[in-house]
Design an enzyme around this catalytic site. Sequence first.
Site, mmCIF file in Angstrom:
data_model
loop_
_atom_site.group_PDB
_atom_site.id
_atom_site.type_symbol
_atom_site.label_atom_id
_atom_site.label_comp_id
_atom_site.label_asym_id
_atom_site.label_seq_id
_atom_site.Cartn_x
_atom_site.Cartn_y
_atom_site.Cartn_z
ATOM 1 N N CYS A 76 0.830 -1.207 0.000
ATOM 2 C CA CYS A 76 0.000 0.000 0.000
ATOM 3 C C CYS A 76 0.871 1.267 0.000
ATOM 4 C CB CYS A 76 -1.004 -0.029 1.150
ATOM 5 S SG CYS A 76 -2.344 1.168 0.944
ATOM 6 N N HIS A 165 -3.281 -4.874 1.449
ATOM 7 C CA HIS A 165 -2.760 -5.164 2.788
ATOM 8 C C HIS A 165 -2.841 -6.661 3.082
ATOM 9 C CE1 HIS A 165 -2.385 -1.050 4.485
ATOM 10 N NE2 HIS A 165 -3.311 -0.764 3.592
ATOM 11 N N GLU A 167 -1.345 -8.286 5.331
ATOM 12 C CA GLU A 167 -1.273 -8.496 6.775
ATOM 13 C C GLU A 167 -2.644 -8.448 7.440
ATOM 14 O OE1 GLU A 167 -1.099 -3.994 6.384
ATOM 15 O OE2 GLU A 167 -0.484 -5.720 5.181
#
EC number: 4.3.3.6
Length: 187
Positions: A76, A165, A167
Amino acid sequence: MKIIGILGIQGDIEEHEIAVKKINCIPKRIRSVSDLDEIDALIIPGGESTTIGKLMVKYGFIEKIRNLDIPILGTCAGMVLLSKGTGKEQPLLKILNVTIKRNAYGSQKDSFEKEIILDGKKLNAVFIRAPMVDKILEKTVEIISKDGESIVGVREGNIMAISFHPELSNDGIILYEYFLKNFVEKN
């Protein structure tokens, strides 16, 4: 075990540390330039790219990261920071031959999840004020993921950048495994 640094000055740091542990690597939060000498790869996390860029300048990270010879993953805002330009005046590393459209998918309230393909595997990608590649500047840049016609993942040399993202996704581990296999272990 490989040591993967996560630039620890702003953004989704803890979530990346958890993911790095899941791929049997050691996460190291990077808070000073000297920390960069102790890692095998670097993740530049999502967050606010202008803020991260200003802090990178303030603490001397720009030149050091530009001269690293290790794999780098930008997610990002990390993608934005790796790029050659955004059409906005802001500190950038300028080491990935792409230009980026910031916040291409809209504001925070326009955030969404969407299935994409990476390395032949389905991945639920989380897009939050996500950028996208506006223009590829060199033939050395390879597209690794798209959202329809929009480019959301690229690689060039030992650099990988994605709009989303991993994560924050339950199956985001697919991306970390890809980075480990195709970048970190080959370095």
